[in-house]
Structure formats: C-alpha cells, structure tokens
Design a protein around this motif. Structure first.
Motif, PDB file in Angstrom:
ATOM      1  N   ILE A  71      21.898 -82.190  16.112  1.00 30.85           N
ATOM      2  CA  ILE A  71      20.982 -83.133  16.763  1.00 30.85           C
ATOM      3  C   ILE A  71      19.912 -83.616  15.776  1.00 30.85           C
ATOM      4  CG2 ILE A  71      19.340 -81.406  17.688  1.00 30.85           C
ATOM      5  CD1 ILE A  71      19.605 -83.283  20.309  1.00 30.85           C
ATOM      6  N   ILE A  72      19.612 -82.771  14.782  1.00 34.20           N
ATOM      7  CA  ILE A  72      18.651 -83.166  13.746  1.00 34.20           C
ATOM      8  C   ILE A  72      19.219 -84.335  12.939  1.00 34.20           C
ATOM      9  CG2 ILE A  72      17.450 -82.384  11.668  1.00 34.20           C
ATOM     10  CD1 ILE A  72      16.334 -80.980  13.985  1.00 34.20           C
ATOM     11  N   VAL A  73      20.522 -84.273  12.669  1.00 30.01           N
ATOM     12  CA  VAL A  73      21.165 -85.379  11.960  1.00 30.01           C
ATOM     13  C   VAL A  73      21.024 -86.662  12.760  1.00 30.01           C
ATOM     14  CG1 VAL A  73      23.370 -86.245  11.106  1.00 30.01           C
ATOM     15  CG2 VAL A  73      22.796 -83.838  10.823  1.00 30.01           C
ATOM     16  N   GLY A  74      21.177 -86.549  14.087  1.00 30.39           N
ATOM     17  CA  GLY A  74      21.000 -87.711  14.949  1.00 30.39           C
ATOM     18  C   GLY A  74      19.602 -88.300  14.826  1.00 30.39           C
ATOM     19  N   LEU A  75      18.599 -87.431  14.857  1.00 28.64           N
ATOM     20  CA  LEU A  75      17.213 -87.886  14.725  1.00 28.64           C
ATOM     21  C   LEU A  75      17.000 -88.594  13.390  1.00 28.64           C
ATOM     22  CD1 LEU A  75      14.854 -85.024  15.989  1.00 28.64           C
ATOM     23  CD2 LEU A  75      15.181 -87.284  16.956  1.00 28.64           C
ATOM     24  N   PHE A  76      17.549 -87.994  12.335  1.00 25.33           N
ATOM     25  CA  PHE A  76      17.404 -88.541  10.987  1.00 25.33           C
ATOM     26  C   PHE A  76      17.977 -89.951  10.911  1.00 25.33           C
ATOM     27  CE2 PHE A  76      19.553 -88.853   6.735  1.00 25.33           C
ATOM     28  CZ  PHE A  76      18.410 -89.149   6.010  1.00 25.33           C
ATOM     29  N   VAL A  77      19.207 -90.111  11.389  1.00 22.51           N
ATOM     30  CA  VAL A  77      19.847 -91.430  11.315  1.00 22.51           C
ATOM     31  C   VAL A  77      19.127 -92.422  12.223  1.00 22.51           C
ATOM     32  CG1 VAL A  77      21.980 -92.714  11.730  1.00 22.51           C
ATOM     33  CG2 VAL A  77      22.057 -90.481  10.623  1.00 22.51           C
ATOM     34  N   TYR A  78      18.606 -91.950  13.349  1.00 23.52           N
ATOM     35  CA  TYR A  78      17.818 -92.832  14.214  1.00 23.52           C
ATOM     36  C   TYR A  78      16.633 -93.395  13.428  1.00 23.52           C
ATOM     37  CZ  TYR A  78      14.678 -94.278  17.967  1.00 23.52           C
ATOM     38  OH  TYR A  78      13.834 -94.999  18.777  1.00 23.52           O
ATOM     39  N   GLU A  79      15.937 -92.508  12.711  1.00 26.14           N
ATOM     40  CA  GLU A  79      14.739 -92.928  11.977  1.00 26.14           C
ATOM     41  C   GLU A  79      15.085 -93.878  10.832  1.00 26.14           C
ATOM     42  OE1 GLU A  79      11.649 -92.222  12.694  1.00 26.14           O
ATOM     43  OE2 GLU A  79      10.597 -92.866  10.894  1.00 26.14           O
ATOM     44  N   ILE A  80      16.177 -93.572  10.088  1.00 24.13           N
ATOM     45  CA  ILE A  80      16.445 -94.414   8.913  1.00 24.13           C
ATOM     46  C   ILE A  80      17.283 -95.648   9.234  1.00 24.13           C
ATOM     47  CG2 ILE A  80      16.250 -92.532   7.218  1.00 24.13           C
ATOM     48  CD1 ILE A  80      19.374 -92.709   7.042  1.00 24.13           C
ATOM     49  N   MET A  81      18.038 -95.656  10.324  1.00 21.86           N
ATOM     50  CA  MET A  81      18.859 -96.837  10.608  1.00 21.86           C
ATOM     51  C   MET A  81      18.461 -97.566  11.883  1.00 21.86           C
ATOM     52  SD  MET A  81      22.661 -95.769   9.299  1.00 21.86           S
ATOM     53  CE  MET A  81      23.385 -97.396   9.415  1.00 21.86           C
ATOM     54  N   VAL A  82      18.461 -96.830  13.000  1.00 24.78           N
ATOM     55  CA  VAL A  82      18.234 -97.501  14.285  1.00 24.78           C
ATOM     56  C   VAL A  82      16.841 -98.131  14.332  1.00 24.78           C
ATOM     57  CG1 VAL A  82      18.155 -97.188  16.777  1.00 24.78           C
ATOM     58  CG2 VAL A  82      19.837 -95.942  15.418  1.00 24.78           C
ATOM     59  N   VAL A  83      15.835 -97.401  13.866  1.00 26.77           N
ATOM     60  CA  VAL A  83      14.468 -97.926  13.896  1.00 26.77           C
ATOM     61  C   VAL A  83      14.346 -99.145  12.991  1.00 26.77           C
ATOM     62  CG1 VAL A  83      12.077 -97.451  13.260  1.00 26.77           C
ATOM     63  CG2 VAL A  83      13.387 -95.748  14.519  1.00 26.77           C
ATOM     64  N   GLN A  84      14.975 -99.067  11.812  1.00 26.48           N
ATOM     65  CA  GLN A  84      14.862-100.180  10.857  1.00 26.48           C
ATOM     66  C   GLN A  84      15.534-101.443  11.397  1.00 26.48           C
ATOM     67  OE1 GLN A  84      12.854 -99.372   8.538  1.00 26.48           O
ATOM     68  NE2 GLN A  84      12.974 -97.196   9.015  1.00 26.48           N
ATOM     69  N   SER A 138       6.363 -87.299  19.719  1.00 16.48           N
ATOM     70  CA  SER A 138       6.332 -85.895  20.130  1.00 16.48           C
ATOM     71  C   SER A 138       7.729 -85.288  20.076  1.00 16.48           C
ATOM     72  CB  SER A 138       5.776 -85.764  21.542  1.00 16.48           C
ATOM     73  OG  SER A 138       4.463 -86.252  21.584  1.00 16.48           O
ATOM     74  N   LEU A 139       8.722 -86.107  20.459  1.00 16.18           N
ATOM     75  CA  LEU A 139      10.099 -85.613  20.390  1.00 16.18           C
ATOM     76  C   LEU A 139      10.497 -85.360  18.937  1.00 16.18           C
ATOM     77  CD1 LEU A 139      11.687 -87.875  23.140  1.00 16.18           C
ATOM     78  CD2 LEU A 139      11.402 -85.414  23.228  1.00 16.18           C
ATOM     79  N   PHE A 140      10.063 -86.252  18.032  1.00 17.01           N
ATOM     80  CA  PHE A 140      10.318 -86.023  16.611  1.00 17.01           C
ATOM     81  C   PHE A 140       9.659 -84.729  16.148  1.00 17.01           C
ATOM     82  CE2 PHE A 140      11.974 -90.292  15.809  1.00 17.01           C
ATOM     83  CZ  PHE A 140      12.887 -89.999  14.819  1.00 17.01           C
ATOM     84  N   ALA A 141       8.443 -84.491  16.654  1.00 21.72           N
ATOM     85  CA  ALA A 141       7.743 -83.265  16.273  1.00 21.72           C
ATOM     86  C   ALA A 141       8.531 -82.044  16.730  1.00 21.72           C
ATOM     87  CB  ALA A 141       6.342 -83.261  16.880  1.00 21.72           C
ATOM     88  N   LEU A 142       9.130 -82.126  17.922  1.00 22.98           N
ATOM     89  CA  LEU A 142       9.989 -81.038  18.394  1.00 22.98           C
ATOM     90  C   LEU A 142      11.148 -80.842  17.424  1.00 22.98           C
ATOM     91  CD1 LEU A 142      10.443 -81.438  22.260  1.00 22.98           C
ATOM     92  CD2 LEU A 142       9.156 -79.712  21.025  1.00 22.98           C
ATOM     93  N   GLY A 143      11.753 -81.956  17.012  1.00 18.40           N
ATOM     94  CA  GLY A 143      12.865 -81.886  16.065  1.00 18.40           C
ATOM     95  C   GLY A 143      12.441 -81.230  14.763  1.00 18.40           C
ATOM     96  N   LEU A 144      11.239 -81.574  14.307  1.00 17.28           N
ATOM     97  CA  LEU A 144      10.714 -80.998  13.070  1.00 17.28           C
ATOM     98  C   LEU A 144      10.554 -79.479  13.207  1.00 17.28           C
ATOM     99  CD1 LEU A 144       9.593 -81.646  10.254  1.00 17.28           C
ATOM    100  CD2 LEU A 144       7.346 -81.892  11.293  1.00 17.28           C
ATOM    101  N   ILE A 145      10.052 -79.036  14.370  1.00 17.18           N
ATOM    102  CA  ILE A 145       9.890 -77.596  14.600  1.00 17.18           C
ATOM    103  C   ILE A 145      11.249 -76.902  14.570  1.00 17.18           C
ATOM    104  CG2 ILE A 145       9.199 -75.858  16.297  1.00 17.18           C
ATOM    105  CD1 ILE A 145       7.101 -77.925  17.272  1.00 17.18           C
TER     106      ILE A 145
END
Lengths: 280, 320
Positions: free
Chosen positions: A117-130, B288-295
């Motif tokens: 799920i961390i990978v999902g967050l990462f790609v969201y930040e670098i691709m989806v947001v951009q 905040s959800l990102f912060a959860l992910g960071l934790i």
C-alpha cells in the motif's frame, strides 16, 4: 516415572503437536480453496468473459476487469523485469569488493517485503497528483515497482548459481565481459530467471492495495491507458463489500479465477525451478 | 594466399568500451533500486507535511479522527496495527515452528515436497482472497464458535474479561489477527525450515549419539544454533503482518476507536488508507493519511531491517 519415560513422553507430545501444526496449516489451504470452489463455480459462466461489469441488479461479467488486469500486469512486467535483471546482474557480477553493493542488496530486501500500500501512496504522489487524475499507467508503474525487487533477487541468486568455471572458460577464449554475461551466463541461468519473472507476475496479478490509488477502477470498457482502468482485484474488493448479492457472486467467481491463475503460475514456476536447480 | 586482417587494437578498444558501458548500465539500474527507497521516503514526507506541520508530534498520540472538523490523530490505527500484528505473531509463530519442525525432523521424505509446496501455495494466495474468505466464511464461523466460547469462559474473569467483552460481531480485531496469522504462517515456516537445514548434520548426529530425543535435539541443538535466523524469520513475518492491507480491511470493521476488547471492531493504518484515501477530501485529510503511511513505512522499515540483519548474521555464522 523414570527420567527416561518422562523424556520419551515429552518427545512424543512435542512431535504430535508439530504434526498437528502441519495438518492445521494445510487445512487452511484446503478450506480457502474449497470456499472458492463452492462459491465461485456457481457464478462461473461464459458471460463472465464476454460481458462488462454490470450495475447492481442486472447480469454481467468481468471482461473489462480481466482485460485491465492483463494489460497492467503485462506493462508492469515489461518495465520491471528488465530493470530487475540488469540491477541483479550488477549485484551478482560486479559486487565483489564493492561497498555500495551490500547496501543495495539490503535496500532491495527491504523493498521486497515492504507493504504494497506504501507503493500505492508513492505512485499517487509522483504520478496521480502531478497529472491530476488516476490512470492505468500509474497502476502499471505501481505494479512494476513491486516486480523490480523480486526480479533483482532471483536474477542475482540464479547468476550466483552458475559455476565460476564457466566464466573462466569463456574468458580464456578472449570473450569480453559483457558477452560472457549476456551470451553465456544469461543462458545458463535462463530457467531460474524465467521462474523469478513468473513468481513476480503471480505476485502482482493479485495485488490490490497499490491499484486502489493509482488505476482506481472503471465500470466500463476502456483501453485508454491514460484513464482509470478496471482491474480484477479492485472489482473484487468493491463487489464483495457491496450489499448486492449478484455483485458478491461476481466477486467470488473473480476470486476463483484469480486464485487459480496464480496457483497455476506458482506450480509451473516451481516445476521449472526444480527441473533446473534449487531455487532460493 | 589467405590474408587475415585482424585489427587487435580496434577490437580491444571496441570491447573495452562495450564492457564499460555494460558495467555502467547495470550499475545505473542497481542505483535506481537504491534511490527508489529514498524516493518513497521523500514522497511520503512531502505528502504528509501539512498534517505534520499542523498536528506535530501530537498526531501520534491523538485518538480523534474527525474529517468534518479536520481533527486527525493516528493513535487508533497505530494501536490496531500493533494489536492485530501481535495476535498474528502469538498464534502464527508457534504453529510455524511446529510445521518447520515437522518438515525437517519427522516428515517422511516422500511427503516433504508436496507439503512444502502446499505451504508455499498458501503464501501465493493474494491477500484479497484472504479478505473475501475471511469476511464471508471465517468471520461468521468465529462468530458462532470461538467468540461465544471466549466470552462464556473468559468474559467474567477480572482483568482478562476486558479483553473478551462485548457481543460476538464476527468481524473485529481478533478475526483480523487470526487471518493475519494464517497469512504469515508460510513466510515464517519457510524461513525456519531453511535455517533448520543449515545446521551441520554432525551437530545433530552427535546429539542423537549421546541419546537425545528428537525434541531435545530440536530444542537444545537446532534452535540455539539457528536462533538469529529464527528471530529474523519471525521479524520478517511481523513486517508482513504490520503492512498487510486488503485482508485486514475486509474483516476488522473499520472503527476509529480503541477498545480494550479484541472482539470489538477497530482499524489499522493500512485499512484506514485503503478505505478512506480515494474518498478523502481536503488537503489536511489527505495529508493525514499520508502521515499514517509514513508511520507505517517507518515501523515496517525498522522491523524488516532488523530481520535482515539477523538473517545476515546467521549466514555469516554458517559460512565461517
């Protein structure tokens, strides 16, 4: 009771418990497969492979989801496998005496078991947001990031299994290093590397978490890689948690389909591996 | 007359160049892997920044999670993540140990391979399948069997009773922990089995030679010899359990609160992300959800790093 009898009884109890643990472990596999068959087969039909995901209450299939999963898996493998193979080659062939290589190996091992799920967050930040919207490209990228560490690991392990005499014999013929690697070592390790790639495909074809924030989902037929795309895992997730019985049924048959594809990939990969050499 | 024109110098130059190119190319990809981890960390910090700036360290110890009032705290998901993982370890580790002992010590050779494959297939089943199975089959099963039993036998006890208070919902923290236990089982088992097999036969046989029973060999010889590897395997399983998403999302009930009872619904970091991320509106909520992910990333990084260090230590020991 003599000491001897006590020791024997303790031994018998411990071994019986370990046997029970074995039965317990295999029982879960049987229970899960049985549940999949019992609930999934009834909903299995030709329509599943020919129709789109339906709105609640009407008949339909999973065609768009199956297509989306296949497309994103293929793209992810095409991106991830070469990166993994080359990185793994460096670790195996040029790692001697390097101080950087153990660090890379360590980082790769962390990536290998990092939460997807961390990978999902990462790609969201670098691709989806951009870009501003969800897309199949983002989904495929997330899956590729999961493929890379798996392939790095198996490539390195497989290249290390190739005997050094082969390297030396080839070098003695005056073959340059890059040719030794690409023409001799890759061929010797091919089966193992294919196994690694297959295990990686098996792993990503069931991944849901990294797709939730990247490819999202799509109720309709779409081949546009720049738009949200349906995929089996997310469809299963949404349909299973829905209150509609026909959606839940479709989720079960999707689950059955995905599990059997993955189990077959696993079995074939392991058969290949045991035919060549012992895998990791 | 055969004339062979060999330009040795040119040939060598070309291949030296290609060699350097190949080496640099593969090194480039290896460094991509290295940078990936840093990039993930950077992206998470960037995404989490507004929430971190707003709530500071208090984010870690606040239980409130209120999107309407823009009040967020990570305590409930952190608590859920740790409890479910603890339950998974409590149940999963002894069973994995039992299976590994069976596979290395007592299993007849012809059964070894099929049973080993069965355990590995358990690892191959994707987590969403555990989720759908957990929700529709396992949770109702627990609701009608284990949970009423626990309430009836332990619910009235002082102290322990708190843990098993409330009605049997089926879904909840305990169910999530048990599903996780099944999921980490194959990972821990396969590592334990592999490290048990690194024990030199000489050691094992000497112990048998002085009359030790199988159990005594396992407990007094094999386990001490492989301790670092076993701990590494358990930590690896723990890393999985902490970050597991889909299976938990299905069965934990997704309630942002901390209850003493393990039968009550709760939430974990990953389940919160899976449930709320696509529906989150507003910068502070998403952040905040990102912060959860960071934790989550920080916790699993530490656990996995320790696991790898332990396993590397065993490898060195076996090599020397």
């Amino acid at each position: 009771m003599t000491l001897y009898a006590r020791r024997r009884i303790r031994n018998a109890i411990a071994l019986a418990l370990s046997g029970a643990a074995m039965v317990f472990g295999v029982a879960w596999l049987a229970a899960i497969l049985w549940a999949l068959l019992a609930n999934g087969v009834s909903a299995l039909s030709i329509a599943m492979f020919t129709q789109m995901t339906p709105p609640p209450g009407s008949a339909g299939g999973l065609l768009n989801a199956i297509y989306g999963s296949a497309v994103m898996t293929v793209i992810a493998t095409l991106i991830g496998a070469p990166v993994g193979v080359f990185a793994g080659t460096y670790l195996a062939e040029y790692g001697e005496g390097s101080r950087l290589v153990p660090v890379i190996r360590f980082v790769n091992d962390i990536l290998l078991s990092a939460p997807s799920i961390i990978v999902g967050l990462f790609v969201y930040e670098i691709m989806v947001v951009q870009v501003g919207h969800f897309s199949a490209w983002a989904g495929a990228t997330a899956l590729a990031l999961i493929v890379i560490p798996v392939v790095v690991r198996t490539t390195e392990d497989m290249l290390r299994l190739v005997p050094n005499s082969l390297r030396e014999a080839t070098a003695a013929l005056g073959t340059p290093r890059w040719k030794i690697v690409t023409h001799v070592l890759y061929r010797a390790a091919l089966q193992g590397m294919v196994t690694g790639a297959m295990l990686a495909v098996a792993r990503i074809s069931g991944e849901t978490a990294p797709l939730l924030f990247t490819a999202l989902n799509n109720q309709f037929w779409s081949t546009d890689l720049d738009a949200p795309m349906a995929n089996l895992p997310v469809v299963i997730f949404q349909f299973a948690l829905s209150p509609y019985e026909d959606w839940q049924k479709l989720a079960w048959s999707g689950a059955l389909l995905i599990t059997f594809v993955i189990l077959i990939l696993n079995v074939v990969a392991r058969a290949l591996a045991s035919r060549s050499k012992k895998l990791v | 007359m055969i004339h062979i024109d060999v330009n040795i110098a040119g040939w060598a130059r070309r291949h030296n160049f290609l060699d350097a190119l190949f080496r640099a190319g593969t090194a480039g990809f290896a460094i991509v892997v290295l940078l990936l981890l840093g990039a993930v960390l950077l992206a998470l910090v960037r995404g989490a920044w507004p929430a971190l700036a707003q709530f500071g360290a208090g984010f870690l110890v606040t239980e409130a999670w209120n999107p309407v009032k823009d009040r967020f705290g990570a305590l409930a998901p952190i608590y859920g993540t740790l409890t479910t993982a603890a339950i998974a370890m409590l149940v999963g580790v002894p069973i994995s140990f039992g299976i590994a002992v069976f596979l290395t010590e007592t299993c007849p050779p012809w059964l070894k391979r099929p049973l080993g494959i069965a355990i590995e297939l358990l690892a191959g089943i994707p987590s969403i399948i555990y989720g759908i199975w957990g929700l529709f089959i396992f949770a109702p099963f627990l609701q009608s069997t284990l949970q009423p039993f626990l309430i009836a036998t332990h619910g009235e006890l002082p102290w322990i009773g708190e843990l098993f208070a409330g009605p049997p919902f089926g879904i909840g923290v305990l169910t999530a922990g048990l599903v996780l236990a099944i999921m980490v089982l194959p990972f821990i088992t396969s590592i334990m089995r592999d490290v048990f097999e690194t024990v030199p036969p000489m050691l094992r046989e000497s112990a048998y030679g002085v009359g030790a029973t199988t159990w005594e060999v396992v407990w007094n010889v094999v386990l001490p010899y492989t301790r670092a590897g076993v701990v590494g395997g358990v930590m690896l399983g723990l890393g999985r359990a902490l970050g597991e998403t889909m299976a938990v999302t299905f069965v934990i009930g997704n309630a942002h609160r901390i209850s003493a009872s393990v039968l009550a619904p709760g939430t974990t970091i990953s389940a919160t992300l899976a449930n709320e991320f696509t529906e989150a509106i507003g910068e502070l909520y998403i952040s905040s959800l990102f912060a959860l992910g960071l934790i989550l990333f920080a916790i699993t990084f530490i656990v996995l790093a320790l696991a790898r260090l332990m396993l590397a230590r065993l490898k060195r020991q076996a090599g020397s």
